[in-house]
Design a protein around this motif. Structure first.
Motif, PDB file in Angstrom:
ATOM      1  N   GLY A 100      16.014 -24.085 -28.264  1.00 41.24           N
ATOM      2  CA  GLY A 100      14.661 -24.227 -27.760  1.00 41.24           C
ATOM      3  C   GLY A 100      14.301 -23.142 -26.765  1.00 41.24           C
ATOM      4  N   GLY A 101      13.041 -22.753 -26.768  1.00 37.26           N
ATOM      5  CA  GLY A 101      12.541 -21.810 -25.795  1.00 37.26           C
ATOM      6  C   GLY A 101      12.103 -22.528 -24.530  1.00 37.26           C
ATOM      7  N   PRO A 102      11.428 -21.837 -23.638  1.00 35.73           N
ATOM      8  CA  PRO A 102      10.966 -22.467 -22.392  1.00 35.73           C
ATOM      9  C   PRO A 102       9.837 -23.456 -22.681  1.00 35.73           C
ATOM     10  N   PRO A 103       9.687 -24.483 -21.837  1.00 37.75           N
ATOM     11  CA  PRO A 103       8.567 -25.416 -22.003  1.00 37.75           C
ATOM     12  C   PRO A 103       7.263 -24.772 -21.570  1.00 37.75           C
ATOM     13  N   TRP A 104       6.219 -24.986 -22.360  1.00 37.52           N
ATOM     14  CA  TRP A 104       4.894 -24.456 -22.056  1.00 37.52           C
ATOM     15  C   TRP A 104       3.937 -25.610 -21.767  1.00 37.52           C
ATOM     16  N   PRO A 105       3.239 -25.593 -20.645  1.00 35.82           N
ATOM     17  CA  PRO A 105       2.210 -26.612 -20.411  1.00 35.82           C
ATOM     18  C   PRO A 105       1.131 -26.504 -21.485  1.00 35.82           C
ATOM     19  N   ALA A 106       0.619 -27.637 -21.924  1.00 31.05           N
ATOM     20  CA  ALA A 106      -0.369 -27.650 -23.004  1.00 31.05           C
ATOM     21  C   ALA A 106      -1.392 -28.756 -22.768  1.00 31.05           C
ATOM     22  N   HIS A 107      -2.493 -28.651 -23.474  1.00 32.52           N
ATOM     23  CA  HIS A 107      -3.483 -29.717 -23.527  1.00 32.52           C
ATOM     24  C   HIS A 107      -3.609 -30.197 -24.964  1.00 32.52           C
ATOM     25  N   ASN A 108      -3.946 -31.473 -25.113  1.00 32.74           N
ATOM     26  CA  ASN A 108      -4.360 -32.012 -26.402  1.00 32.74           C
ATOM     27  C   ASN A 108      -5.729 -32.651 -26.205  1.00 32.74           C
ATOM     28  N   ALA A 109      -6.120 -33.539 -27.097  1.00 31.00           N
ATOM     29  CA  ALA A 109      -7.494 -34.030 -27.098  1.00 31.00           C
ATOM     30  C   ALA A 109      -7.816 -34.935 -25.901  1.00 31.00           C
ATOM     31  N   LEU A 110      -9.108 -35.025 -25.615  1.00 28.18           N
ATOM     32  CA  LEU A 110      -9.608 -35.767 -24.463  1.00 28.18           C
ATOM     33  C   LEU A 110      -9.102 -37.205 -24.441  1.00 28.18           C
ATOM     34  N   ARG A 111      -9.089 -37.870 -25.570  1.00 20.35           N
ATOM     35  CA  ARG A 111      -8.695 -39.279 -25.635  1.00 20.35           C
ATOM     36  C   ARG A 111      -7.253 -39.475 -26.105  1.00 20.35           C
ATOM     37  N   GLY A 112      -6.476 -38.429 -26.070  1.00 16.13           N
ATOM     38  CA  GLY A 112      -5.052 -38.573 -26.398  1.00 16.13           C
ATOM     39  C   GLY A 112      -4.758 -38.353 -27.868  1.00 16.13           C
ATOM     40  N   TRP A 113      -3.976 -39.275 -28.436  1.00 16.83           N
ATOM     41  CA  TRP A 113      -3.401 -39.115 -29.767  1.00 16.83           C
ATOM     42  C   TRP A 113      -3.817 -40.254 -30.697  1.00 16.83           C
ATOM     43  N   THR A 114      -3.749 -39.969 -32.010  1.00 17.73           N
ATOM     44  CA  THR A 114      -4.036 -41.000 -32.999  1.00 17.73           C
ATOM     45  C   THR A 114      -3.160 -40.789 -34.228  1.00 17.73           C
ATOM     46  N   HIS A 115      -2.814 -41.905 -34.878  1.00 19.85           N
ATOM     47  CA  HIS A 115      -2.058 -41.831 -36.139  1.00 19.85           C
ATOM     48  C   HIS A 115      -2.992 -41.774 -37.335  1.00 19.85           C
ATOM     49  N   HIS A 116      -4.310 -41.919 -37.103  1.00 18.26           N
ATOM     50  CA  HIS A 116      -5.299 -41.869 -38.196  1.00 18.26           C
ATOM     51  C   HIS A 116      -6.537 -41.144 -37.650  1.00 18.26           C
ATOM     52  N   HIS A 117      -6.473 -39.829 -37.680  1.00 13.84           N
ATOM     53  CA  HIS A 117      -7.549 -39.027 -37.109  1.00 13.84           C
ATOM     54  C   HIS A 117      -8.806 -39.106 -37.973  1.00 13.84           C
ATOM     55  N   THR A 118      -9.947 -39.219 -37.302  1.00 14.74           N
ATOM     56  CA  THR A 118     -11.246 -39.158 -37.978  1.00 14.74           C
ATOM     57  C   THR A 118     -12.131 -38.167 -37.234  1.00 14.74           C
ATOM     58  N   ALA A 119     -13.119 -37.655 -37.936  1.00 11.45           N
ATOM     59  CA  ALA A 119     -13.999 -36.648 -37.354  1.00 11.45           C
ATOM     60  C   ALA A 119     -14.678 -37.187 -36.102  1.00 11.45           C
ATOM     61  N   GLY A 120     -14.583 -36.444 -35.017  1.00  6.38           N
ATOM     62  CA  GLY A 120     -15.276 -36.790 -33.795  1.00  6.38           C
ATOM     63  C   GLY A 120     -14.615 -37.841 -32.934  1.00  6.38           C
ATOM     64  N   ASP A 121     -13.382 -38.259 -33.255  1.00  8.33           N
ATOM     65  CA  ASP A 121     -12.752 -39.319 -32.444  1.00  8.33           C
ATOM     66  C   ASP A 121     -12.144 -38.785 -31.143  1.00  8.33           C
ATOM     67  N   LEU A 122     -12.143 -37.464 -30.966  1.00  4.30           N
ATOM     68  CA  LEU A 122     -11.627 -36.826 -29.744  1.00  4.30           C
ATOM     69  C   LEU A 122     -10.166 -37.187 -29.486  1.00  4.30           C
ATOM     70  N   ARG A 123      -9.408 -37.265 -30.578  1.00  3.69           N
ATOM     71  CA  ARG A 123      -7.968 -37.511 -30.500  1.00  3.69           C
ATOM     72  C   ARG A 123      -7.240 -36.491 -31.380  1.00  3.69           C
ATOM     73  N   THR A 124      -6.029 -36.153 -30.979  1.00  2.00           N
ATOM     74  CA  THR A 124      -5.204 -35.218 -31.738  1.00  2.00           C
ATOM     75  C   THR A 124      -4.340 -35.989 -32.731  1.00  2.00           C
ATOM     76  N   PRO A 125      -4.305 -35.563 -33.990  1.00  2.00           N
ATOM     77  CA  PRO A 125      -3.491 -36.288 -34.974  1.00  2.00           C
ATOM     78  C   PRO A 125      -1.994 -36.105 -34.727  1.00  2.00           C
ATOM     79  N   THR A 126      -1.260 -37.200 -34.728  1.00  2.00           N
ATOM     80  CA  THR A 126       0.200 -37.118 -34.643  1.00  2.00           C
ATOM     81  C   THR A 126       0.754 -36.701 -36.002  1.00  2.00           C
ATOM     82  N   GLY A 127       1.967 -36.174 -36.023  1.00  2.00           N
ATOM     83  CA  GLY A 127       2.594 -35.869 -37.299  1.00  2.00           C
ATOM     84  C   GLY A 127       3.350 -34.567 -37.308  1.00  2.00           C
ATOM     85  N   VAL A 128       3.782 -34.192 -38.513  1.00  2.00           N
ATOM     86  CA  VAL A 128       4.493 -32.939 -38.766  1.00  2.00           C
ATOM     87  C   VAL A 128       3.652 -32.133 -39.740  1.00  2.00           C
TER      88      VAL A 128
END
Length: 246
Positions: A100-128
């Motif tokens: 692994g390389g160094p850890p990088w601070p990051a941002h994701n979506a305003l409302r966090g994460w979702t397992h079922h992303h839909t348009a405009g939900d302001l969540r980042t889709p989980t997965g690979v």
């Protein structure tokens, strides 16, 4: 009457004090050989740390989703399901395991994460997901990925905390969620349908939450672009920490 001690002094003979200690070494002359130094032990070289055979922080269910031919993985770990703060680490697999390389601070979506992303939900889709195409307003920094350079990557307006968005798309890497790999990140083909959203990228951080993307500081984006190699089938593995550990 002179004592024995005084007689010895008079004869020029040395006298040893009866202290019970080993007598001091006699004075050395120029013809004396220097004392042989005590042997020293060779320092013990520490064994190199073993690389983990699996990507740290991923549980068996999530590891099973990582393709067998993937030798690069950008792991984005969210603080919690509803948080927009996360950390990204780029891992590369060699014959001895994942480094692994160094850890990088990051941002994701305003409302966090979702397992079922839909348009405009302001969540980042989980997965690979694959990382197959890149682009940006700035010229190609030296990536091996296909790179689409042009003014269409101009970002305007302000983010959710009032921060300016200018420069956010100077560098982007398309995340292969609901898109057609092998096309520019600007291609809006949606295999799952428009309702499932899309346009999920890794892009330059603007010091605030995103609408669904992952963002990194510009120097880290430049490093990421120069590191990703399509021959190593790079993927991103992303979600909140407790979900990734499943």
């Amino acid at each position: 009457m002179l004592s024995r001690r005084h007689l010895l002094y008079a004869a020029g003979l040395p006298v040893l004090a009866a202290t019970g200690c080993t007598p001091a070494d006699p004075p050395r002359t120029g013809n004396d050989a220097p004392p042989t130094p005590a042997p020293t032990r060779s320092p013990v070289t520490a064994a190199p740390a073993r690389l983990p055979r699996e990507i740290p922080g991923l549980g068996p269910r999530i590891r099973a989703r990582v393709p067998a031919d993937a030798r690069q993985a950008l792991v984005v770990t969210g603080t919690s399901r509803r948080s927009s703060a996360s950390t990204a680490v780029l891992y590369e697999r060699g014959p001895d395991g994942w480094r692994g390389g160094p850890p990088w601070p990051a941002h994701n979506a305003l409302r966090g994460w979702t397992h079922h992303h839909t348009a405009g939900d302001l969540r980042t889709p989980t997965g690979v997901y694959g990382l197959s195409d890149a682009g940006g307003l700035d010229p190609d920094p030296g990536t091996r990925l296909p790179y689409d350079h042009g003014p269409a990557f101009t970002a305007t307006g302000r983010g959710y905390e009032g921060e300016p968005l200018a420069g956010s798309f100077d560098y982007v890497v398309a995340i292969d969620y609901n898109r057609k790999p092998g096309t520019t990140p600007l291609d809006w083909t949606r295999p799952l349908g428009d309702a499932r959203g899309g346009g999920i990228w890794v892009h330059v951080d603007h010091d605030g939450p995103t609408s669904g993307c992952v963002s990194l500081a510009k120097p880290h984006m430049r490093t990421l672009l120069r590191s990703l190699d399509p021959r190593k089938h790079p993927v991103t593995v992303m979600g909140p920490e407790d979900w990734l550990a499943r």
